[in-house]
Every structure is written in C-alpha cells, then in structure tokens.
Design a protein around this motif. Sequence first.
Motif, PDB file in Angstrom:
ATOM      1  N   TYR A  16       0.853  -1.193   0.000  1.00  0.00           N
ATOM      2  CA  TYR A  16       0.000   0.000   0.000  1.00  0.00           C
ATOM      3  C   TYR A  16       0.884   1.238   0.000  1.00  0.00           C
ATOM      4  O   TYR A  16       1.785   1.366   0.826  1.00  0.00           O
ATOM      5  N   ILE A  17       0.639   2.112  -0.971  1.00  0.00           N
ATOM      6  CA  ILE A  17       1.478   3.302  -1.134  1.00  0.00           C
ATOM      7  C   ILE A  17       0.689   4.570  -0.829  1.00  0.00           C
ATOM      8  O   ILE A  17      -0.541   4.587  -0.868  1.00  0.00           O
ATOM      9  N   LYS A  18       1.444   5.638  -0.539  1.00  0.00           N
ATOM     10  CA  LYS A  18       0.840   6.939  -0.287  1.00  0.00           C
ATOM     11  C   LYS A  18       0.966   7.792  -1.540  1.00  0.00           C
ATOM     12  O   LYS A  18       2.072   8.065  -2.010  1.00  0.00           O
ATOM     13  N   LYS A  19      -0.173   8.192  -2.108  1.00  0.00           N
ATOM     14  CA  LYS A  19      -0.180   8.992  -3.325  1.00  0.00           C
ATOM     15  C   LYS A  19       0.104  10.459  -3.005  1.00  0.00           C
ATOM     16  O   LYS A  19       0.132  10.875  -1.849  1.00  0.00           O
ATOM     17  N   SER A  20       0.300  11.244  -4.056  1.00  0.00           N
ATOM     18  CA  SER A  20       0.645  12.654  -3.890  1.00  0.00           C
ATOM     19  C   SER A  20      -0.469  13.448  -3.209  1.00  0.00           C
ATOM     20  O   SER A  20      -0.206  14.488  -2.596  1.00  0.00           O
ATOM     21  N   ASN A  21      -1.719  12.964  -3.329  1.00  0.00           N
ATOM     22  CA  ASN A  21      -2.840  13.656  -2.676  1.00  0.00           C
ATOM     23  C   ASN A  21      -3.101  13.120  -1.270  1.00  0.00           C
ATOM     24  O   ASN A  21      -4.157  13.365  -0.686  1.00  0.00           O
ATOM     25  N   VAL A  81      -4.187   6.637   0.307  1.00  0.00           N
ATOM     26  CA  VAL A  81      -3.446   5.375   0.340  1.00  0.00           C
ATOM     27  C   VAL A  81      -4.157   4.370  -0.563  1.00  0.00           C
ATOM     28  O   VAL A  81      -5.383   4.241  -0.510  1.00  0.00           O
ATOM     29  N   GLU A  82      -3.401   3.683  -1.395  1.00  0.00           N
ATOM     30  CA  GLU A  82      -4.001   2.689  -2.273  1.00  0.00           C
ATOM     31  C   GLU A  82      -3.039   1.536  -2.510  1.00  0.00           C
ATOM     32  O   GLU A  82      -1.824   1.653  -2.297  1.00  0.00           O
ATOM     33  N   LEU A  83      -3.596   0.419  -2.975  1.00  0.00           N
ATOM     34  CA  LEU A  83      -2.792  -0.753  -3.307  1.00  0.00           C
ATOM     35  C   LEU A  83      -1.971  -0.448  -4.552  1.00  0.00           C
ATOM     36  O   LEU A  83      -2.509   0.012  -5.568  1.00  0.00           O
ATOM     37  N   PHE A  84      -0.663  -0.660  -4.469  1.00  0.00           N
ATOM     38  CA  PHE A  84       0.209  -0.359  -5.608  1.00  0.00           C
ATOM     39  C   PHE A  84       0.068  -1.429  -6.683  1.00  0.00           C
ATOM     40  O   PHE A  84       0.034  -2.627  -6.393  1.00  0.00           O
ATOM     41  N   SER A  85      -0.021  -0.961  -7.933  1.00  0.00           N
ATOM     42  CA  SER A  85      -0.149  -1.871  -9.068  1.00  0.00           C
ATOM     43  C   SER A  85       1.187  -2.001  -9.793  1.00  0.00           C
ATOM     44  O   SER A  85       1.628  -1.060 -10.458  1.00  0.00           O
ATOM     45  N   ILE A 129       5.328   3.582   1.443  1.00  0.00           N
ATOM     46  CA  ILE A 129       6.239   4.307   0.554  1.00  0.00           C
ATOM     47  C   ILE A 129       5.422   5.251  -0.325  1.00  0.00           C
ATOM     48  O   ILE A 129       4.280   4.956  -0.690  1.00  0.00           O
ATOM     49  N   SER A 130       5.977   6.389  -0.641  1.00  0.00           N
ATOM     50  CA  SER A 130       5.241   7.361  -1.462  1.00  0.00           C
ATOM     51  C   SER A 130       5.357   7.017  -2.943  1.00  0.00           C
ATOM     52  O   SER A 130       6.347   6.416  -3.381  1.00  0.00           O
ATOM     53  N   SER A 131       4.362   7.402  -3.697  1.00  0.00           N
ATOM     54  CA  SER A 131       4.394   7.195  -5.150  1.00  0.00           C
ATOM     55  C   SER A 131       5.563   7.962  -5.766  1.00  0.00           C
ATOM     56  O   SER A 131       6.151   7.533  -6.758  1.00  0.00           O
ATOM     57  N   ASN A 132       5.919   9.098  -5.153  1.00  0.00           N
ATOM     58  CA  ASN A 132       7.045   9.889  -5.639  1.00  0.00           C
ATOM     59  C   ASN A 132       8.365   9.140  -5.483  1.00  0.00           C
ATOM     60  O   ASN A 132       9.223   9.174  -6.376  1.00  0.00           O
ATOM     61  N   ASP A 133       8.536   8.436  -4.360  1.00  0.00           N
ATOM     62  CA  ASP A 133       9.763   7.659  -4.148  1.00  0.00           C
ATOM     63  C   ASP A 133       9.861   6.507  -5.151  1.00  0.00           C
ATOM     64  O   ASP A 133      10.955   6.190  -5.636  1.00  0.00           O
ATOM     65  N   ILE A 134       8.724   5.886  -5.459  1.00  0.00           N
ATOM     66  CA  ILE A 134       8.721   4.806  -6.451  1.00  0.00           C
ATOM     67  C   ILE A 134       9.101   5.363  -7.821  1.00  0.00           C
ATOM     68  O   ILE A 134       9.903   4.771  -8.549  1.00  0.00           O
ATOM     69  N   TYR A 135       8.532   6.542  -8.157  1.00  0.00           N
ATOM     70  CA  TYR A 135       8.880   7.179  -9.432  1.00  0.00           C
ATOM     71  C   TYR A 135      10.384   7.448  -9.522  1.00  0.00           C
ATOM     72  O   TYR A 135      11.023   7.162 -10.544  1.00  0.00           O
TER      73      TYR A 135
END
Length: 279
Positions: free
Chosen positions: A7-12, A15-19, A52-58
Amino acid sequence: MMKKQVYIKKSNDEVELFSFEKLRQSLLNTGACLEVVETIVSKIQLEVYDGISSNDIYKKAFALLKKHNRISASRYSLKRAIFDLGPTGFPFERLISALLKEKGFNTKVSVILDGECVTHEIDVLAEKDGNVYAIECKFHSDAKGSSNVRVPLYINSRFLDVQKQWNTNSKNKTHLKQGWLVTNTRFTKDAIDYGKCIGLTLLSWDYPKNNGLKANIDSLALYPVTALTTLTKKEKHQLIDKNIVLIKELANATKTMKSIGISDLRIRRILNEVEKLCL
C-alpha cells in the motif's frame, strides 16, 4: 517471484494498493524493451514497502530507467517535467499553444479582450475555420493541485462575458465559439460533469481518456525542455527564461545554449537526445 501487496501513499495523501502492472505498462509506454522493464520492475518489487510514497517509487524507477535508456527516461519523466516548467504558468501556456498549432489552429498567447462588463486576459486564443476558442490554462506546480467545480464555473462566466462582446462586434469576422479549460493535473468529477453540461471543453493530464495532455504530447513529440536528461535543472530554467520551452526549439538554439555556458560537446549530446525524442 510472487508479487507482494504493497500500500502506497499517493501525492494527494490517499493510500491505495500499488499496481506493479501499471508500473510495467508505464515503463513499456516509454519505448523501453521488455527485458529492461522486467529488470526494473523486479528491482522495485524488492525495494518497496507499505507506506512508501508514489514519488519515491517514481524516483527509483526513473533512476533505473535512465541507466538503461535516457530517451525512455525522458518520456517517463513527462509529468514531472511539466511541473518543472513553473513557477509561473506562462511556459505551460506556450506548450498548449504549440499543441494547438500542431492541430491546425492559429494561436496567440496572453491576449487582452474586452468583455461586455470588464476586460479579460485570455491565456491562449485559438482560431480554426472561422471559429475562435478562448483557452484558460490552469497550471499546478505539484501533483496535489486539482481543479474543482469552482474553476470551470469561473472560467465559463469570463468566457460568456467575452463571447457576448466578441460576437456582437461587427469588426470581428470570426465567431467566438467555445471556452476551454486546460490543466496539467486533474479535474474533480463535479468539474467534469459541469464542463460537459455547459459545453466547456476540458483537457487534463489524462482526460479525456486516451486523448488527454499526456497522450497528445507523446503523439506529437511536443516535449518540454525540462524533460531532457542531458540538461541540468539550472540550464533548463535559463532556457525557459530565454523563451525556449519545447525541445524541438533547441534545434535552432545553438547560440542560446552557448550563451548560457553549454560546451560544443554537450550541445551535440543534447541535440542527439532531442533528435531521438522527436522521432
């Protein structure tokens, strides 16, 4: 390898399941080969964790992709590259103007028009086949920004004021047909519903589906200079300050690049990246 659920934390801040499949597809869309994409996805799988944030994954994916293929990395960074056009909205207006020119419109940026009640500054005025379109560009410098229903409400009221004055002026040989609202992030559902109801054309990062900002920029290769991996952040903003917003403009900007201290060797590398991105 068995896929783990993360589960990741989006920029807004949602929290959602990461795909992992969405990550894979977004990397494939850059033109990177399947082998490289699978290598990156496998490494990301080992490094992600709940929260983990979506930004860190990016950032992780971008760094890995850049090592394998700089051109694909430039395409992958498009959304961030548009954010980096700020802090003012003018370079984004230039980008939208260029996009419309590619589609056969005659355009002007930052036009002052009289309304029936007051004067208005229109971000982009576009004309095609005798019809004129007043386009408002809503630029956000980070992913948290979105446009709710208040924005199209305001934009439509401005448009109606200008339209009434334009279409009753006998000097105008064209018809002011429609207002548009363009943003580099997203619209709320209420904003989209209102736009549809009143006939205001909306364009965001991924709306309309398969015909949003990203899809249009990719198909027309209208990448901003901020997408280039061969330029430093400082150089990108020096070029924007000199009114160079699109990478294709660099083909005729050797003198400008030299004037900000870029060497002949690096200019050749930059133009090589430009050529490959514009293919």
